[in-house]
Design a protein around this motif. Structure first.
Motif, PDB file in Angstrom:
ATOM      1  N   ALA A  75      20.029 -15.406 -38.363  1.00 15.78           N
ATOM      2  CA  ALA A  75      21.204 -14.972 -37.602  1.00 15.78           C
ATOM      3  C   ALA A  75      22.319 -16.014 -37.648  1.00 15.78           C
ATOM      4  N   VAL A  76      21.957 -17.295 -37.508  1.00 13.89           N
ATOM      5  CA  VAL A  76      22.958 -18.370 -37.474  1.00 13.89           C
ATOM      6  C   VAL A  76      23.356 -18.808 -38.873  1.00 13.89           C
ATOM      7  N   HIS A  77      22.398 -18.763 -39.799  1.00 13.97           N
ATOM      8  CA  HIS A  77      22.608 -19.124 -41.199  1.00 13.97           C
ATOM      9  C   HIS A  77      23.205 -20.534 -41.364  1.00 13.97           C
ATOM     10  N   PRO A  78      22.502 -21.568 -40.846  1.00 17.08           N
ATOM     11  CA  PRO A  78      23.023 -22.936 -40.997  1.00 17.08           C
ATOM     12  C   PRO A  78      22.877 -23.420 -42.436  1.00 17.08           C
ATOM     13  N   GLY A  79      23.756 -24.349 -42.807  1.00 10.80           N
ATOM     14  CA  GLY A  79      23.619 -25.006 -44.103  1.00 10.80           C
ATOM     15  C   GLY A  79      22.736 -26.234 -44.018  1.00 10.80           C
ATOM     16  N   VAL A  80      22.630 -26.810 -42.802  1.00 10.78           N
ATOM     17  CA  VAL A  80      21.816 -28.010 -42.570  1.00 10.78           C
ATOM     18  C   VAL A  80      21.075 -27.845 -41.250  1.00 10.78           C
ATOM     19  N   VAL A  81      19.810 -28.198 -41.247  1.00  7.83           N
ATOM     20  CA  VAL A  81      19.016 -28.274 -40.018  1.00  7.83           C
ATOM     21  C   VAL A  81      18.626 -29.737 -39.823  1.00  7.83           C
ATOM     22  N   ILE A  82      18.951 -30.293 -38.675  1.00 10.55           N
ATOM     23  CA  ILE A  82      18.602 -31.676 -38.356  1.00 10.55           C
ATOM     24  C   ILE A  82      17.582 -31.664 -37.232  1.00 10.55           C
ATOM     25  N   ASN A  83      16.426 -32.249 -37.472  1.00 13.15           N
ATOM     26  CA  ASN A  83      15.372 -32.247 -36.454  1.00 13.15           C
ATOM     27  C   ASN A  83      15.225 -33.627 -35.822  1.00 13.15           C
TER      28      ASN A  83
ATOM     29  N   ALA B 152       9.443 -21.871 -40.937  1.00 11.71           N
ATOM     30  CA  ALA B 152      10.583 -21.005 -40.645  1.00 11.71           C
ATOM     31  C   ALA B 152      11.653 -21.117 -41.726  1.00 11.71           C
ATOM     32  N   LEU B 153      11.913 -22.328 -42.192  1.00 15.08           N
ATOM     33  CA  LEU B 153      12.909 -22.515 -43.249  1.00 15.08           C
ATOM     34  C   LEU B 153      12.451 -21.888 -44.561  1.00 15.08           C
ATOM     35  N   ARG B 154      11.160 -21.961 -44.838  1.00 15.19           N
ATOM     36  CA  ARG B 154      10.658 -21.328 -46.069  1.00 15.19           C
ATOM     37  C   ARG B 154      10.823 -19.805 -46.006  1.00 15.19           C
ATOM     38  N   ARG B 155      10.598 -19.230 -44.827  1.00 18.51           N
ATOM     39  CA  ARG B 155      10.708 -17.774 -44.680  1.00 18.51           C
ATOM     40  C   ARG B 155      12.157 -17.302 -44.624  1.00 18.51           C
ATOM     41  N   SER B 156      13.033 -18.159 -44.148  1.00 17.12           N
ATOM     42  CA  SER B 156      14.423 -17.767 -43.947  1.00 17.12           C
ATOM     43  C   SER B 156      15.179 -17.669 -45.264  1.00 17.12           C
ATOM     44  N   GLY B 157      16.212 -16.856 -45.234  1.00 14.00           N
ATOM     45  CA  GLY B 157      17.063 -16.747 -46.410  1.00 14.00           C
ATOM     46  C   GLY B 157      18.273 -17.645 -46.340  1.00 14.00           C
ATOM     47  N   CYS B 158      18.317 -18.557 -45.336  1.00 15.75           N
ATOM     48  CA  CYS B 158      19.527 -19.378 -45.163  1.00 15.75           C
ATOM     49  C   CYS B 158      19.632 -20.496 -46.188  1.00 15.75           C
ATOM     50  N   GLY B 159      18.499 -20.941 -46.743  1.00 16.15           N
ATOM     51  CA  GLY B 159      18.522 -22.011 -47.743  1.00 16.15           C
ATOM     52  C   GLY B 159      19.015 -23.337 -47.215  1.00 16.15           C
ATOM     53  N   ALA B 160      18.793 -23.604 -45.937  1.00 16.53           N
ATOM     54  CA  ALA B 160      19.336 -24.819 -45.305  1.00 16.53           C
ATOM     55  C   ALA B 160      18.629 -26.079 -45.788  1.00 16.53           C
ATOM     56  N   ARG B 161      19.385 -27.146 -45.789  1.00 14.30           N
ATOM     57  CA  ARG B 161      18.841 -28.476 -46.046  1.00 14.30           C
ATOM     58  C   ARG B 161      18.247 -29.006 -44.744  1.00 14.30           C
ATOM     59  N   LEU B 162      17.109 -29.718 -44.829  1.00 17.07           N
ATOM     60  CA  LEU B 162      16.444 -30.269 -43.644  1.00 17.07           C
ATOM     61  C   LEU B 162      16.575 -31.781 -43.626  1.00 17.07           C
TER      62      LEU B 162
ATOM     63  N   LEU C 150      11.124 -27.768 -49.676  1.00 23.34           N
ATOM     64  CA  LEU C 150      12.481 -27.581 -49.188  1.00 23.34           C
ATOM     65  C   LEU C 150      13.406 -28.675 -49.707  1.00 23.34           C
ATOM     66  N   ASP C 151      14.700 -28.427 -49.612  1.00 14.48           N
ATOM     67  CA  ASP C 151      15.704 -29.472 -49.831  1.00 14.48           C
ATOM     68  C   ASP C 151      15.688 -30.325 -48.569  1.00 14.48           C
ATOM     69  N   ALA C 152      14.996 -31.457 -48.617  1.00  9.24           N
ATOM     70  CA  ALA C 152      14.737 -32.198 -47.378  1.00  9.24           C
ATOM     71  C   ALA C 152      14.761 -33.698 -47.600  1.00  9.24           C
TER      72      ALA C 152
END
Length: 349
Positions: free
Chosen positions: A57-65, A91-101, A147-149
């Motif tokens: 829903a949010v479709h972030p380009g980057v996720v920071i944990n 969750a990132l693997r399942r998502s289609g957002c392709g975000a960097r972690l 992931l791109d992490a």
């Protein structure tokens, strides 16, 4: 750039949030367990599927944990530091957002190192306690996720917001009490360890840089210089204006203690303030017991405790990778960090 920040209310997360909010190119969404987060979600108990739907829903380009736990037993640390990261990765693997972690790791993953050495990212991790083990397991999950992490292994953060129960926080609180009561001698233990202190605002800068870079793998974030806690105490006394003597419970013989007292401003002590637990050891908390902690023997002044991260007497980061791959260097020196710690301690009632 849409950024999802997980754990915005933690020690590091607060400064990462401030840094990102200052960037007009960043659209920030905060996810956490607190009421003031944009979205409330508990990584330790929430399902990957629920987090995936939010990511889509949010479709972030980057996720920071920045979320995690530093205190508690092995089970609690595993839930908040390892299971939570497994949830994020799945969750990132399942998502289609392709975000960097961008995952916040810690130097406790390395465990003890040889005095005088600088620890590089290719060092074999040998964590010395449940906290380091739980964080290392999280790092391995991220690195093996496909992931791109990137994982930032943060050494010993310091500066404003330093938790009162941390070694530097407890040192400042002991000094505040001594000054408040007019005690001319401060008795402390656990000052012999040497750690690589890095200001939390410099850590936030590194997180920001990592979110914009293409760097992957593990990157150390530290100052590149080990500082003895005893020397940090001397600097803190100077910025606080404490003129009493520093007496090390588990420290060197009297002549060196006298020279330390002189470097702190000297004077003839008129009294003393003893810190019952060593500065390097967290204060026991019945609700959140420190991992592996045992009650101190009596009298506590005779006890010698290890620094609570399980890393032995020495840690110093090799920070060349951060320089080369992130274009990052620390900017804030330890004296400024300690001055900010003291400012907050002095304002406590």
């Amino acid at each position: 750039m849409r950024v999802l920040l997980i754990g915005p209310n933690g020690y590091i997360g607060r400064f990462v949030a401030d840094r990102l909010l200052a960037d007009p190119a960043v659209q920030l969404t905060a996810l956490g367990r607190g009421d003031d987060a944009d979205v409330r979600f508990d990584l330790a108990s929430g399902s990957p599927g629920a987090l995936t739907r939010f990511l889509d829903a949010v479709h972030p380009g980057v996720v920071i944990n920045c979320a995690g736990a530093t205190r508690g037993g092995a089970r609690e640390l595993t839930r908040h530091n390892t299971v939570a990261v497994a949830t994020v990765c799945e969750a990132l693997r399942r998502s289609g957002c392709g975000a960097r972690l961008v995952q916040i790791g810690c130097a406790a993953e390395y465990g003890p190192s040889q005095p005088g050495s600088s620890t590089a990212e290719d060092a074999v991790p040998r964590p010395g306690g449940p906290y380091g083990v739980s964080k290392l397991a999280a790092t391995e999950l991220v690195l093996g996720s496909g992931l791109d992490a990137v994982v930032l292994r943060v050494f010993s953060p310091a500066g404003p917001g330093t938790p009162a129960g941390s070694p530097l926080g407890r040192l400042a609180e002991a000094m505040r009490r001594a000054m408040q009561t007019g005690d001319g001698e401060l008795k402390l233990g656990g000052l012999g360890v040497q750690r690589d202190f890095i200001d939390v605002r410099d850590v936030a800068r590194a997180v920001h840089a990592a979110s914009l870079s293409a760097a992957q793998g593990v990157i150390n974030i530290g100052s590149g210089r080990a500082v003895r806690l005893r020397d940090a105490a001397a600097v803190l006394a100077r910025v606080a204006g404490y003129g009493g003597a520093l007496h090390e419970l588990d420290g060197p013989p009297a002549p060196l203690r006298s020279s330390l007292a002189h470097s702190l401003g000297g004077g003839h002590p008129t009294g003393h303030a003893a810190l019952g637990h060593a500065v390097g050891h967290p204060r026991p908390d019945p609700d959140h017991p420190a991992s592996g902690a045992t009650p101190p023997p009596h009298p506590p002044q005779a006890a010698v405790y290890p620094y609570p991260d399980g890393c032995g007497s020495w840690q110093q980061a090799d920070v060349r990778t951060a320089r080369d791959r992130l274009g990052w260097r620390p900017r804030i020196n330890l004296e400024e960090s300690l001055a900010d710690i003291w400012m907050e301690a002095a304002c406590r009632i």
